[in-house]
Design a protein around this motif. Sequence first.
Motif, PDB file in Angstrom:
ATOM      1  N   GLY A 183       0.827  -1.215   0.000  1.00  0.00           N
ATOM      2  CA  GLY A 183       0.000   0.000   0.000  1.00  0.00           C
ATOM      3  C   GLY A 183       0.852   1.251   0.000  1.00  0.00           C
ATOM      4  O   GLY A 183       2.052   1.209  -0.302  1.00  0.00           O
TER       5      GLY A 183
ATOM      6  N   ARG B 106       0.709  -1.864  -4.800  1.00  0.00           N
ATOM      7  CA  ARG B 106      -0.696  -2.159  -4.482  1.00  0.00           C
ATOM      8  C   ARG B 106      -1.139  -3.454  -5.180  1.00  0.00           C
ATOM      9  O   ARG B 106      -2.301  -3.615  -5.521  1.00  0.00           O
ATOM     10  CB  ARG B 106      -1.580  -0.986  -4.883  1.00  0.00           C
ATOM     11  CG  ARG B 106      -1.301   0.278  -4.098  1.00  0.00           C
ATOM     12  CD  ARG B 106      -2.329   1.350  -4.334  1.00  0.00           C
ATOM     13  NE  ARG B 106      -1.916   2.643  -3.818  1.00  0.00           N
ATOM     14  CZ  ARG B 106      -2.062   3.028  -2.550  1.00  0.00           C
ATOM     15  NH1 ARG B 106      -2.611   2.230  -1.680  1.00  0.00           N
ATOM     16  NH2 ARG B 106      -1.653   4.217  -2.166  1.00  0.00           N
TER      17      ARG B 106
ATOM     18  N   ASP C 204      -5.986  -2.745   2.769  1.00  0.00           N
ATOM     19  CA  ASP C 204      -5.885  -3.628   1.607  1.00  0.00           C
ATOM     20  C   ASP C 204      -4.878  -4.760   1.849  1.00  0.00           C
ATOM     21  O   ASP C 204      -5.184  -5.942   1.656  1.00  0.00           O
ATOM     22  CB  ASP C 204      -5.468  -2.830   0.368  1.00  0.00           C
ATOM     23  CG  ASP C 204      -6.512  -1.776   0.015  1.00  0.00           C
ATOM     24  OD1 ASP C 204      -7.700  -2.037   0.243  1.00  0.00           O
ATOM     25  OD2 ASP C 204      -6.122  -0.702  -0.462  1.00  0.00           O
TER      26      ASP C 204
ATOM     27  N   ASP D 124      -7.195   1.358  -8.558  1.00  0.00           N
ATOM     28  CA  ASP D 124      -6.064   0.452  -8.337  1.00  0.00           C
ATOM     29  C   ASP D 124      -6.563  -0.993  -8.213  1.00  0.00           C
ATOM     30  O   ASP D 124      -7.751  -1.260  -8.383  1.00  0.00           O
ATOM     31  CB  ASP D 124      -5.246   0.898  -7.111  1.00  0.00           C
ATOM     32  CG  ASP D 124      -6.020   0.768  -5.796  1.00  0.00           C
ATOM     33  OD1 ASP D 124      -7.019   0.022  -5.759  1.00  0.00           O
ATOM     34  OD2 ASP D 124      -5.604   1.401  -4.817  1.00  0.00           O
TER      35      ASP D 124
END
Length: 343
Positions: free
Chosen positions: A9, A72, A105, A240
Motif C-alpha cells: 500500500g 498495491r 488492503d 487500483d
Amino acid sequence: MRIGLLTGGGDCPGLNAVIRAVVRRGVEHEDNSFAGFRSGWAGVLAGESIELTQESTTGLLPRGGTILRTSRTNPFADGADGVARVRAAIEQAGVDVLVPIGGEDTLGVALRLSEGGIPVVGVPKTIDNDLGGTDFTFGFHTAVQIASDAIDRLHTTAESHNRVMVLEVMGRHAGWIATYSGMAGGADAILVPERPFDIGELCRRLRRRHEGGRTFSIVVVAEGATPRDGGLSTTAKGTDAFGHERLGGIGAALADEIEEITGYETRVTVLGHVQRGGTPSAYDRVLATRFGVAAMDAVNAGHFGVMVALQATEIVEVPLADALREPKLLDPAFYEAAEVFFA
Ligand code: F6P
C-alpha cells in the motif's frame, strides 16, 4: 523459523522502524531468519526477496519510506486463487510465516490468507489512522505534525494578504489528519469525509467571521470530504488493484466556490505526499518499534491471524477479522471539540 516481511500500500513514516524491530527481536532466537519480500505482495508472488539481518537493518530507525519498496498488487485480483498463489510462493521461498505491514488492503489480503491456513501476523500502517482495532497507527503523528506546520505557515501569509486559505490533506475515509492538524493549527473550518458539508453554510460562517473583524480564514479539507449534494473528487485516472479511485481536487473546487460565493480572495494548497515522506516523528518511531517487537513476539508464540495494535498505552493482539470489519471513523465528540473554534 523463516519469517517473510513485506510492506504494501501507500508508504508511511515508520515502516523501516518496524522492519528493524521485527528483525532485532527475531534474531534473539538463532533459528530465525528473515526474507524481505520486494514491493509488497508483488515480491511474494514473484519470489523476489532480500535477506534481512541485524547488519542489513541497522540504521533504519529514522529512515522514511521502506527499504523493501511497496506496491498495491493484490494476489486475489481478477478472481485469482490468492491463497494457492501465495502458498506456492512461500513454500518455494522456504518461508514459514508472513508478517505483512500494511493498511486495510494489505491486511485484507492477510486475513484471506490466514483464513486459507497461511500463518500471518499483521502490523497496521496508515497515515490516515483509519484502521480498526488500534487507537493509532504509526505515520499518523508525523503526518499531523507536517500538516499543522503547514497551517502555521499558511496563517501568516493568509493574514498578510487578507485571504482565505484552503489546505487539502490526506484522509480517504476518515478525517483524522484534518481534524488533528486543524485543531492544532487553529483552523476556522475542518471538512471531513464523515460529515458531508454545505457550501452555503460554510460561506455564511466565513462571512460572519470576516464581518466580525477578522481579515483571513483557514479551511482544512480532507481529500475524501464531500459536499452534501455531490460525490468524491477524483482525478479520473481509474482504480487500483483494490478498486480504489485516486482522490484529489476537493481543495481546488472548494476554493473556487468560496471565492465565488463570498468574494474573498481564496487560495488552495494541496499537501499531498509531503505528508508521507521523510523521517518519522519520535512518537511514530516508538510506536513502530513497539509494533515490530510485538509482531515478532506473536510469531514466536504461534499467535496467527492477528494484528498487533495500540489500545490506550498497551500493545495488544487483535484478530485481523475484528480489525478489518470497518474503518475507524472520527469520534464525534472529538470533532465537536474542534468545532468550538470554528468561524
Ligand atoms: O495511505 C492512504 C492514503 O494516504 C490516502 O489518504 C490517499 O488517498 C492515498 O494514500 C494516496 O496514495 P497514493 O498516491 O500512493 O495512491
